[in-house]
Each structure stands twice: as structure tokens, then as C-alpha cells.
Enzyme design. Sequence first.
Site, mmCIF file in Angstrom:
data_model
loop_
_atom_site.group_PDB
_atom_site.id
_atom_site.type_symbol
_atom_site.label_atom_id
_atom_site.label_comp_id
_atom_site.label_asym_id
_atom_site.label_seq_id
_atom_site.Cartn_x
_atom_site.Cartn_y
_atom_site.Cartn_z
ATOM 1 N N ASP A 22 40.487 48.408 47.357
ATOM 2 C CA ASP A 22 40.228 47.454 48.414
ATOM 3 C C ASP A 22 39.405 48.295 49.598
ATOM 4 O O ASP A 22 39.949 49.339 49.981
ATOM 5 C CB ASP A 22 41.478 46.932 49.056
ATOM 6 C CG ASP A 22 41.248 46.241 50.269
ATOM 7 O OD1 ASP A 22 40.180 45.840 50.731
ATOM 8 O OD2 ASP A 22 42.211 45.918 50.932
ATOM 9 N N ASN A 24 38.154 47.094 52.303
ATOM 10 C CA ASN A 24 38.278 46.599 53.669
ATOM 11 C C ASN A 24 39.650 46.231 54.445
ATOM 12 O O ASN A 24 39.709 45.264 55.140
ATOM 13 C CB ASN A 24 37.115 45.369 53.921
ATOM 14 C CG ASN A 24 37.314 44.153 53.100
ATOM 15 O OD1 ASN A 24 38.665 44.476 52.211
ATOM 16 N ND2 ASN A 24 36.742 43.181 53.213
ATOM 17 N N ASP A 26 41.759 43.821 53.292
ATOM 18 C CA ASP A 26 42.252 42.810 53.526
ATOM 19 C C ASP A 26 43.403 42.546 52.260
ATOM 20 O O ASP A 26 43.745 41.463 51.969
ATOM 21 C CB ASP A 26 41.227 41.769 53.335
ATOM 22 C CG ASP A 26 40.331 41.618 51.995
ATOM 23 O OD1 ASP A 26 40.642 42.842 51.157
ATOM 24 O OD2 ASP A 26 39.490 40.947 51.686
ATOM 25 N N ASP A 30 37.721 44.994 45.932
ATOM 26 C CA ASP A 30 36.297 44.095 46.199
ATOM 27 C C ASP A 30 35.205 44.983 45.587
ATOM 28 O O ASP A 30 35.408 46.137 44.903
ATOM 29 C CB ASP A 30 36.087 44.267 47.655
ATOM 30 C CG ASP A 30 36.365 45.307 48.258
ATOM 31 O OD1 ASP A 30 35.995 46.483 48.321
ATOM 32 O OD2 ASP A 30 37.238 45.127 49.450
ATOM 33 N N ASP A 99 30.970 39.534 33.328
ATOM 34 C CA ASP A 99 31.814 38.212 32.671
ATOM 35 C C ASP A 99 31.306 36.977 32.857
ATOM 36 O O ASP A 99 30.812 36.537 34.081
ATOM 37 C CB ASP A 99 33.344 38.388 33.376
ATOM 38 C CG ASP A 99 34.296 38.288 32.381
ATOM 39 O OD1 ASP A 99 33.942 37.108 31.542
ATOM 40 O OD2 ASP A 99 35.329 38.822 32.625
ATOM 41 N N ASP A 200 33.434 34.806 27.887
ATOM 42 C CA ASP A 200 34.871 34.277 28.057
ATOM 43 C C ASP A 200 35.104 33.085 27.124
ATOM 44 O O ASP A 200 34.314 32.275 27.119
ATOM 45 C CB ASP A 200 34.976 34.035 29.393
ATOM 46 C CG ASP A 200 36.516 33.645 29.479
ATOM 47 O OD1 ASP A 200 37.361 34.503 29.559
ATOM 48 O OD2 ASP A 200 36.749 32.228 29.945
ATOM 49 N N GLU A 257 34.382 37.108 23.460
ATOM 50 C CA GLU A 257 35.871 37.141 23.287
ATOM 51 C C GLU A 257 36.110 35.898 22.511
ATOM 52 O O GLU A 257 35.686 34.484 22.780
ATOM 53 C CB GLU A 257 36.409 36.895 24.878
ATOM 54 C CG GLU A 257 37.913 36.985 24.761
ATOM 55 C CD GLU A 257 38.563 36.116 25.621
ATOM 56 O OE1 GLU A 257 39.734 36.775 26.257
ATOM 57 O OE2 GLU A 257 38.205 35.171 26.181
HETATM 58 O O1 TEU Z 1 41.135 34.446 27.761
HETATM 59 C C1 TEU Z 1 40.819 33.426 26.644
HETATM 60 C C2 TEU Z 1 42.086 33.104 26.175
HETATM 61 O O2 TEU Z 1 42.033 32.095 25.236
HETATM 62 C C3 TEU Z 1 43.364 33.471 26.635
HETATM 63 O O3 TEU Z 1 43.950 32.137 27.418
HETATM 64 C C4 TEU Z 1 44.579 33.979 26.120
HETATM 65 O O4 TEU Z 1 44.985 33.365 25.222
HETATM 66 C C5 TEU Z 1 45.617 34.286 27.309
HETATM 67 O O5 TEU Z 1 45.229 34.735 28.276
HETATM 68 C C6 TEU Z 1 46.833 34.891 26.705
HETATM 69 O O6 TEU Z 1 47.595 34.959 27.582
HETATM 70 C C7 TEU Z 1 39.910 34.482 28.708
HETATM 71 C C8 TEU Z 1 40.197 35.306 29.876
HETATM 72 O O7 TEU Z 1 40.286 36.644 29.514
HETATM 73 C C9 TEU Z 1 41.549 34.676 30.550
HETATM 74 O O8 TEU Z 1 41.789 35.752 31.630
HETATM 75 C C10 TEU Z 1 41.199 33.346 31.160
HETATM 76 O O9 TEU Z 1 42.385 32.866 31.695
HETATM 77 C C11 TEU Z 1 40.805 32.534 30.217
HETATM 78 O O10 TEU Z 1 39.808 33.087 29.020
HETATM 79 C C12 TEU Z 1 40.347 31.189 30.713
HETATM 80 O O11 TEU Z 1 39.125 31.381 31.201
#
Ligand code: TEU
Length: 557
Positions: A22, A24, A26, A30, A99, A200, A257
Site C-alpha cells: 500500500d 498511500n 488507505d 495499489d 488478467d 480467467d 486458466e
Molecule cells: O477462478 C476460476 C474458478 O473456477 C474458481 O472458482 C475456483 O474454482 C475457485 O476459486 C476455487 O475456490 C477464477 C479466479 O482465479 C477466481 O479468483 C475467481 O473468483 C473466478 O475465476 C471467477 O472470476
Amino acid sequence: MRQPKWWQDAVVYQIYPRSFYDSNADGMGDLAGITAKLDYIASLGVDIVWSCPFFVSPWADGGYDVADYRSIDPAFGTMADFEAMIEGIHARGMRFMMDFVGNHTSDEHPWFQAALQDKNSPYHDYYIFRPGKNGAEPSNWASIFGGSAWEYVPHLDEYYLHLFAKKQPDLNWENPAVVQEVIDILRFWADKGVDGYRLDAINYLYKDPDFPDVEPMPGSRYGFATEHYANKPRINDHFRALHDAVFGPRGLTTVAEVAYLDEKVAREYADPARGELDALYPFDLLNVDQDGYDKFSPRPLDLVQLKAALAHWQQMMQDHGWLALFLGNHDQPRAVSRFGDEGEFRARSAKMLANAMYFLRGTPYLYQGEELGMTNPHYTSLSQFRDVEALNALAEGLARGESEAHWLKLLNDRSRDGGRAPFSWNSAPNAGFTTGKPWMDPCANAGEINAAAEEDDPDSVLNFYRKLIRVRKGRPAVLFGKTEFLLPEDPDLMVYTRTDEAEALLSVNNFSSLSRTFALPDAFLGAELLLSNCGDLKIRDGVVTLRPWEGFTLLTH
Ligand code: TEU
């Protein structure tokens, strides 16, 4: 030797920005905080920085609920802060991976707000709305975060789909306008200099349009419907569209992912010949210490199962693409608390875990704090937890009559918050993370386990990681060697070889608090000790006596 791509001979450093540093006061990390710590990050020897989302977000799911894809959330700073950060990353010879959350938006995104206004709005078809069935949800699909995956909107008399939290409506990728919006967003950040994307939950984009009912989970109306939304054939078209429009022409790397992949699908996604994605990050690999899908039904680690899963992925991807290697991230408890020994052998077991993973084929992903051997935070009150998944599961557990003490332990051991506690920088108040009031409490042990203390200690986990990252770099056997697991049935030892034309490696790791013996294969008698978490080997007549949690790697030419 085959020439590696830049993202193959690399280590990625993953940042959860709200908990990193952090700048600043808060209480929240960041972007300027990341910039302030770039010398530290570069000192690890990593090549790529990936940060979890920092876009405008109501923070219903830790920033994975994006309300404006093109703006930095004010809590994280400004676009100028972003530009300074990426410039600082590039100036140190590193690259930046962004991301991208494409499966869903926040319900506060203007597209969803417009969709709610009017069924005839073009934005209504950006999302997945369906009428109810027999006075209830269109199907009995469960949300990944608990309860139904459908939310009713009374004034539209329709339900919308949300695979994740109800504040995360799923986008309708069958609408070409959505795909075009995504392409424009990906280009926007490419213009600002990002070098790659972490995509994601990206294999969930295509849903079975019939939304068939599924087998309910025990004690619930709802069931997991992954077979109807993970890896459906149309997904490859979406990957190719993004590749052809953005990733290919801009020379950006991608890591996807993904979960629930079979061999055929896994090979397709990352097959360089197909032009879809570069690398896979199979998050379900770590479901090895739980009951099925339920992370809150823990089981002791089954090392035989973990080795089998790793061996399977290594073999599957040998000549069909690239893999991310990881034991922790922002969705997981801390690796050392979970797979190692966070007590007496904390430092040694944290090093062993790194030794066990980093000589496999793939790109290691180092999650902030892992390089210190940070543990789970050991909170003492349920009010210290923040994550939507944890809070939903807690509410359901308490409603079933389970005790608060039971859930305090479960959340400490298993929740995503385990990995999200602030980074322990030094022994100052609040772990040196902030001079304000931290949005999450730091780890109880931050006074002893922190970056400043480890900086000065040549035997620290931190300095072990630096050495490890140095010795694996550019090694042909690490990059392209064939992986073979030895002793697959041994419950405590993880042993594998990596064999290339010119050299071979042997990684030996003791996942137990007991001493074990291991007879070296003939090819490694007299080999060079490349790395060791104990400093030397206790060896006699070719048999190594492994100390508790010992890990080492041998190299032979
Ligand atoms: O995670 C993909 C996902 O399917 C997750 O729900 C995973 O099964 C879970 O975190 C297990 O506890 C990604 C991201 O890494 C996660 O942080 C997000 O919550 C999710 O997508 C939704 O965007």
C-alpha cells in the site's frame, strides 16, 4: 537445442494487488505500491509479472467482478500509475501479463445495467437470460460459490445465469457483439504495452443452450453442471477468434486458466500448430486434498494422487503445448501450510516444495509470499475473513447447525483468504504492508517471517528461491527434457528425472517429517548437486538418507 519461446524459459511472479503493498496508507495495496517494489521483484530473477485484476469493481469477488474494463479502480490508482508500473517492469527487463476476466462482468457493469432496463436493449443479449421452468429456475445448476446459478429479475420475469457469484452475470459469447467488445478491450491494453494475458475461467465460455437439469449434490436441489459448460466444442472457435484478432498479430502470450480437461481437449487448446492458446493453467490439479468438488471437505494430502496428476499432465503436454506449474495462488491456501510443515520444518519444507515443482516441464508461477514461505494467516475470529466463497460456505455451514469453531478452522485451513492476507514485508506494524488500517489482517507470524528478515539470511527461503530460479534458467533438461516419475506408489517421496540429449536431472523430495532412504539410480552416482535445501547429501554406497522434508536436485552430463 530447440530454442525456447520467451515465455517458456521464464518464471512468473503473481501479484494479488490489494494485498501486495500500500503506497498511500488507505489500507489497500495499489499499483504505485507494485512499482515501489519492482526492484524486489526483479531481484528474484523472475521474467514475467502477472497481476490479478485492478479494474473498476465493486469487489464482490476480489476484483474478478469487473464494472469497467478500461479503467483502473481508484483504490488501485490511476492510468498514469498503470503506465508507470508497466514502464518500470519493462525497464527491468521483465514483461507484464494482464488478467482478463471474460466469462462474466460485474452486475454493475453498464452493459448489465442496460440489459436489466429493457428486454429489447441490444445489451440484454450480451448476457444469458431465460424464463423460469415450472415456477422455478430454468435449471438446477449450482453456482460455483454456492446456491443456484440463476438469479430472478422480477421486473423482467426472467432469470440470468451466473456460474460464480450472483453479482457476476455470465456473458453470452454466442453474441458476436460480445466477442467484438472483448477483442476491443484486449487491443486497448495491448496498445498500452501488455505482453500477455492470463485468461480467467476461460473454458467456461460456451454453455449448453438447453440448460439440462443435473444430478443434485447430496442435501441440495442444485448440482454441478460442469459437463454442460466446461470445454464445449464451440470454445475452440472463440479461442481462435481471439488469437487471430489479437494474440497472434500482437505477439502476445496467453495462459488459460482451465479445468476439467480431458487429454484430447488439453492437447488441442495449447497445440502450437492450432493457433489458439500458448499455455494451460489447470486449476483443478490442486483438488487432491478434498472430497470431489468440495474444498471445505478436506482430506489429507494423497501424494500418490498428486504425483499421478502431475505425471499425467507432464506426459500429456510433452509435445503438445505448455503448462503452468504452481502450488499456490490467490484461490488457494498457502502451499507450505497445506503440503509442507508450517511448524518446525517450515523453511525447509517450503524450499522442498519449490525444488519439487520447479524442475518439471513448464513455466513456474510464483505467488507473492511463497518465496518467503508465508503460511496461512491463522485468524482467530470469523470476522477476519473476506472472500465471497468463504462467507457463503460459512453461512451455509452455520445454517446446517455446524459450529463456529469448526468453521474457523476450516476457513483458516482451506479458504482463498489464506493466500490473500497482506504480504509480510517486515516486522513493523501491519507487516510493513500499510501505515493505515489494512483491509485484511496480516499473518499472525509476520513479525518473524517477512522479507526484510529473509533478505539478510543466506539460508532463507527467499534466497533459496533466488538460487533455484538462477539454476533452472536456460537448462535444456528443464526446458525440454522428458519427464519420468520414479516410485509412483511411494506415499512420501516425489522423485522424477528429466532427460534431454545432453544432460539429465534427478529431483528427489521427501514430503514427510520422517527420515527416508533412497538408492540413487546408477546414472546419477557421482552427479553434480545442483540444488539442495539441506546444503549437502548424506550418502553412502549410493544410498541417500533423506532428512525430514529434504529436497535436492542432481545434474549429470
Ligand atoms: O477462478 C476460476 C474458478 O473456477 C474458481 O472458482 C475456483 O474454482 C475457485 O476459486 C476455487 O475456490 C477464477 C479466479 O482465479 C477466481 O479468483 C475467481 O473468483 C473466478 O475465476 C471467477 O472470476
